[in-house]
Design a protein around this motif. Structure first.
Motif, PDB file in Angstrom:
ATOM      1  N   SER A  32       0.817  -1.209   0.000  1.00  0.00           N
ATOM      2  CA  SER A  32       0.000   0.000   0.000  1.00  0.00           C
ATOM      3  C   SER A  32       0.853   1.262   0.000  1.00  0.00           C
ATOM      4  CB  SER A  32      -0.923  -0.005   1.224  1.00  0.00           C
ATOM      5  OG  SER A  32      -1.782   1.113   1.224  1.00  0.00           O
ATOM      6  N   TYR A  33       1.963   1.230   0.732  1.00  0.00           N
ATOM      7  CA  TYR A  33       2.837   2.406   0.829  1.00  0.00           C
ATOM      8  C   TYR A  33       3.918   2.446  -0.244  1.00  0.00           C
ATOM      9  CZ  TYR A  33       0.898   3.829   5.344  1.00  0.00           C
ATOM     10  OH  TYR A  33       0.065   4.264   6.344  1.00  0.00           O
ATOM     11  N   GLY A  34       3.961   1.436  -1.090  1.00  0.00           N
ATOM     12  CA  GLY A  34       4.969   1.437  -2.149  1.00  0.00           C
ATOM     13  C   GLY A  34       6.330   0.950  -1.702  1.00  0.00           C
ATOM     14  N   VAL A  35       6.371   0.045  -0.714  1.00  0.00           N
ATOM     15  CA  VAL A  35       7.636  -0.500  -0.208  1.00  0.00           C
ATOM     16  C   VAL A  35       7.838  -1.900  -0.777  1.00  0.00           C
ATOM     17  CG1 VAL A  35       8.917  -1.201   1.855  1.00  0.00           C
ATOM     18  CG2 VAL A  35       7.435   0.823   1.936  1.00  0.00           C
ATOM     19  N   PRO A  36       8.833  -2.120  -1.618  1.00  0.00           N
ATOM     20  CA  PRO A  36       9.076  -3.465  -2.166  1.00  0.00           C
ATOM     21  C   PRO A  36       9.362  -4.457  -1.042  1.00  0.00           C
ATOM     22  CG  PRO A  36      10.312  -1.810  -3.383  1.00  0.00           C
ATOM     23  CD  PRO A  36       9.776  -1.127  -2.162  1.00  0.00           C
ATOM     24  N   ALA A  37       8.834  -5.672  -1.186  1.00  0.00           N
ATOM     25  CA  ALA A  37       8.957  -6.660  -0.113  1.00  0.00           C
ATOM     26  C   ALA A  37       9.287  -8.030  -0.648  1.00  0.00           C
ATOM     27  CB  ALA A  37       7.664  -6.718   0.699  1.00  0.00           C
ATOM     28  N   LEU A  38       9.998  -8.775   0.179  1.00  0.00           N
ATOM     29  CA  LEU A  38      10.249 -10.195  -0.045  1.00  0.00           C
ATOM     30  C   LEU A  38       9.406 -10.947   0.976  1.00  0.00           C
ATOM     31  CD1 LEU A  38      12.080 -11.977  -1.856  1.00  0.00           C
ATOM     32  CD2 LEU A  38      13.729 -11.996   0.036  1.00  0.00           C
ATOM     33  N   ALA A  39       8.449 -11.736   0.505  1.00  0.00           N
ATOM     34  CA  ALA A  39       7.529 -12.440   1.390  1.00  0.00           C
ATOM     35  C   ALA A  39       8.068 -13.841   1.665  1.00  0.00           C
ATOM     36  CB  ALA A  39       6.145 -12.528   0.746  1.00  0.00           C
ATOM     37  N   LEU A  40       8.083 -14.223   2.928  1.00  0.00           N
ATOM     38  CA  LEU A  40       8.586 -15.531   3.336  1.00  0.00           C
ATOM     39  C   LEU A  40       7.439 -16.532   3.397  1.00  0.00           C
ATOM     40  CD1 LEU A  40      11.022 -14.305   6.138  1.00  0.00           C
ATOM     41  CD2 LEU A  40      11.563 -14.880   3.759  1.00  0.00           C
ATOM     42  N   ARG A  41       7.570 -17.614   2.656  1.00  0.00           N
ATOM     43  CA  ARG A  41       6.465 -18.567   2.484  1.00  0.00           C
ATOM     44  C   ARG A  41       6.171 -19.333   3.768  1.00  0.00           C
ATOM     45  NH1 ARG A  41       7.679 -20.665  -2.260  1.00  0.00           N
ATOM     46  NH2 ARG A  41       5.984 -19.579  -3.320  1.00  0.00           N
ATOM     47  N   TRP A  42       4.867 -19.392   4.100  1.00  0.00           N
ATOM     48  CA  TRP A  42       4.424 -20.206   5.244  1.00  0.00           C
ATOM     49  C   TRP A  42       2.947 -20.553   5.165  1.00  0.00           C
ATOM     50  CZ3 TRP A  42       1.263 -18.479   9.574  1.00  0.00           C
ATOM     51  CH2 TRP A  42       0.748 -17.180   9.401  1.00  0.00           C
ATOM     52  N   ASP A  43       2.133 -19.734   4.528  1.00  0.00           N
ATOM     53  CA  ASP A  43       0.692 -19.956   4.503  1.00  0.00           C
ATOM     54  C   ASP A  43       0.192 -19.629   3.099  1.00  0.00           C
ATOM     55  OD1 ASP A  43      -2.203 -19.379   4.746  1.00  0.00           O
ATOM     56  OD2 ASP A  43      -1.861 -19.591   6.897  1.00  0.00           O
ATOM     57  N   PRO A  44      -0.676 -20.471   2.534  1.00  0.00           N
ATOM     58  CA  PRO A  44      -1.171 -20.214   1.174  1.00  0.00           C
ATOM     59  C   PRO A  44      -1.815 -18.843   1.003  1.00  0.00           C
ATOM     60  CG  PRO A  44      -1.746 -22.434   1.848  1.00  0.00           C
ATOM     61  CD  PRO A  44      -1.175 -21.763   3.062  1.00  0.00           C
ATOM     62  N   LYS A  45      -2.359 -18.264   2.082  1.00  0.00           N
ATOM     63  CA  LYS A  45      -2.991 -16.947   1.954  1.00  0.00           C
ATOM     64  C   LYS A  45      -1.977 -15.889   1.521  1.00  0.00           C
ATOM     65  CE  LYS A  45      -2.449 -15.678   6.864  1.00  0.00           C
ATOM     66  NZ  LYS A  45      -3.154 -15.501   8.154  1.00  0.00           N
ATOM     67  N   LEU A  46      -0.719 -16.033   1.952  1.00  0.00           N
ATOM     68  CA  LEU A  46       0.317 -15.086   1.558  1.00  0.00           C
ATOM     69  C   LEU A  46       0.647 -15.235   0.076  1.00  0.00           C
ATOM     70  CD1 LEU A  46       2.384 -12.916   2.311  1.00  0.00           C
ATOM     71  CD2 LEU A  46       3.931 -14.743   3.030  1.00  0.00           C
ATOM     72  N   ASP A  47       0.788 -16.472  -0.377  1.00  0.00           N
ATOM     73  CA  ASP A  47       1.014 -16.715  -1.811  1.00  0.00           C
ATOM     74  C   ASP A  47      -0.140 -16.150  -2.635  1.00  0.00           C
ATOM     75  OD1 ASP A  47       3.348 -19.077  -2.170  1.00  0.00           O
ATOM     76  OD2 ASP A  47       2.385 -19.019  -0.218  1.00  0.00           O
ATOM     77  N   ALA A  48      -1.367 -16.328  -2.137  1.00  0.00           N
ATOM     78  CA  ALA A  48      -2.537 -15.849  -2.873  1.00  0.00           C
ATOM     79  C   ALA A  48      -2.520 -14.328  -3.003  1.00  0.00           C
ATOM     80  CB  ALA A  48      -3.820 -16.305  -2.186  1.00  0.00           C
ATOM     81  N   PHE A  49      -2.163 -13.637  -1.914  1.00  0.00           N
ATOM     82  CA  PHE A  49      -2.100 -12.180  -2.008  1.00  0.00           C
ATOM     83  C   PHE A  49      -1.043 -11.745  -3.012  1.00  0.00           C
ATOM     84  CE2 PHE A  49       0.153  -8.286  -0.957  1.00  0.00           C
ATOM     85  CZ  PHE A  49      -0.868  -7.377  -1.254  1.00  0.00           C
ATOM     86  N   MET A  50       0.144 -12.316  -2.920  1.00  0.00           N
ATOM     87  CA  MET A  50       1.218 -11.896  -3.833  1.00  0.00           C
ATOM     88  C   MET A  50       0.840 -12.184  -5.286  1.00  0.00           C
ATOM     89  SD  MET A  50       3.523 -10.425  -2.002  1.00  0.00           S
ATOM     90  CE  MET A  50       5.183 -10.504  -2.715  1.00  0.00           C
TER      91      MET A  50
END
Length: 418
Positions: free
Chosen positions: A343-361
């Motif tokens: 939302s704020y325009g900050v690039p991120a590296l998401a660490l996998r643990w829950d399918p909901k995170l993969d779905a958002f990305m």
């Protein structure tokens, strides 16, 4: 396919085509949102406050407020004992776990939750369940609470909608039947879920029987940069956020396998590498007690490995958003830390643990920026962060995503008019 084209094709619905403002008929109404707003995990507060504000704007002069499903009424609850409880439950066989929590659920239902819900809906004209990962059956927690909340709504003949929720695939027979029984007598106007897997799960578990199919919307937490207008500072060097999550929480809520000490060692090695590459590291948590305990446990090692590290302890959703808005890059497990960063325009590296995170990305065209720690050697993190920044969506693309988020809440407002 370009990134913008990919993002445009991640959700099958045309949000713009269905968005519209609510009619004056809803002005002055009282809407209550059932969620976990005051959870120690401040990400839940972020999405709750974003939904409250956006829905109130859609409904004009409507009174919109949240009822916390755990009976909390303010931020800052200690959550004492939660870390130990998770560790104990995580080591019990599932049948034993379910038996161990059955009596506490019954007692809390009678003494705390139902009275809290009944008082909360007294001034209410409609009920919204959402957002967050509420349609899940982990030790019967949410099935019990949602059944009670929906029962109170049914007693008062209140219209109900679900909004921005996740729906898990795996439920116990007890949990599914508990919720299905009360849903059958609920005046359910609409169900809006936050990812396609949740849509499929809802339809299979409940939607087909109820003839209320789920529709897709974006997570209300995407409106963080509009709800909390934290200024993005002018960059002086690179500030990289290291969002700490407990290995206990990762194991309890997911199928990720971690060796003892593996995650702590990884955090320390990443902080050291970033510091050696000239970054300023900001270590923080979303507020969950087990995450805070993890950060305390490794703080001395982090300081030794990265002398310039700063430790931040957000106490409210606004402070969490301010912390993330002040970063140049982010590494984190927690989904709403990643959502706020977007939302704020900050690039991120998401660490996998829950399918909901993969779905958002995937929904924002950034699937390649989700990695498992076992596949992310610490000395390669600076390069991965640079790659994440290189493909991060343009401001114009992000503005479109936020507009779609607002439009989804407009659809909720329309559903509540009926």
């Amino acid at each position: 396919m370009t990134l913008n084209a990919l993002a445009e094709n991640t959700l099958p619905l045309s949000f713009a085509a269905v968005a519209r403002k609510s009619e004056a008929s809803v002005a002055g109404r009282s809407i209550r949102l059932f969620n976990v707003k005051y959870s120690p995990n401040l990400g839940d507060g972020v999405l709750s406050e974003c939904l409250e504000e956006a829905l109130a704007q859609e409904l004009g002069s409507a009174d919109v407020a949240s009822i916390d499903l755990a009976g909390r009424e303010a931020y800052g609850g200690s959550g004492a004992g939660r870390h130990l409880a998770l560790a104990v439950l995580n080591n019990l066989p599932q049948p034993v776990r379910r038996a161990a929590i059955r009596l506490p659920l019954v007692l809390q239902s009678r003494r705390k939750w139902r009275p809290h819900y009944r008082t909360g809906v007294k001034p209410c004209d409609a009920v919204v369940i959402g957002g967050g990962n509420l349609l899940a059956d982990l030790d019967l927690n949410f099935p019990t609470k949602l059944a009670l909340a929906l029962d109170e709504a049914a007693r008062r003949d209140l219209p109900v909608a679900f909004y921005g929720v996740g729906c898990a695939a795996r439920w116990s027979d007890t949990g599914r039947h508990m919720l299905a029984r009360v849903l059958a007598r609920t005046d359910l106007k609409a169900v809006f879920v936050r990812d396609d897997a949740s849509r499929i799960n809802w339809n299979r578990l409940f939607g087909h029987a109820l003839h209320v199919p789920a529709e897709l919307v974006r997570d209300p937490g995407l409106l963080a940069s509009e709800t909390y207008r934290a200024a993005r500072p002018i960059s002086v060097g690179r500030r990289v956020g290291l969002g700490i999550m407990s290995d206990t929480a990762v194991r309890y809520h997911s199928d990720v396998v971690l060796r003892p000490g593996e995650l702590a060692d990884w955090y320390v090695a990443v902080a050291s590498t970033l510091c050696q590459n000239g970054a300023s590291v900001v270590a923080f948590t979303n507020g969950s007690p087990e995450d805070k305990a993890m950060l305390v446990a490794i703080a001395e090692r982090l300081e030794a490995a990265a002398p310039s590290i700063a430790f931040v302890e957000p106490r409210t959703p606004a402070e969490l958003c301010e912390t993330i808005a002040g970063l140049d890059r982010l590494i984190a497990f927690r989904m709403h830390a990643i959502i706020v960063a977007y939302s704020y325009g900050v690039p991120a590296l998401a660490l996998r643990w829950d399918p909901k995170l993969d779905a958002f990305m995937a929904s924002v065209g950034l699937s390649e920026q989700v990695v498992a720690i076992g596949e992310a050697a610490p000395d390669g993190i600076p390069r991965r962060l640079d790659a994440a920044a290189a493909v991060f969506p343009s401001e114009r693309c992000r503005e479109r995503i936020l507009a779609e988020t607002r439009a989804g809440i407009g659809r909720l407002a329309t559903a509540l008019e009926v």
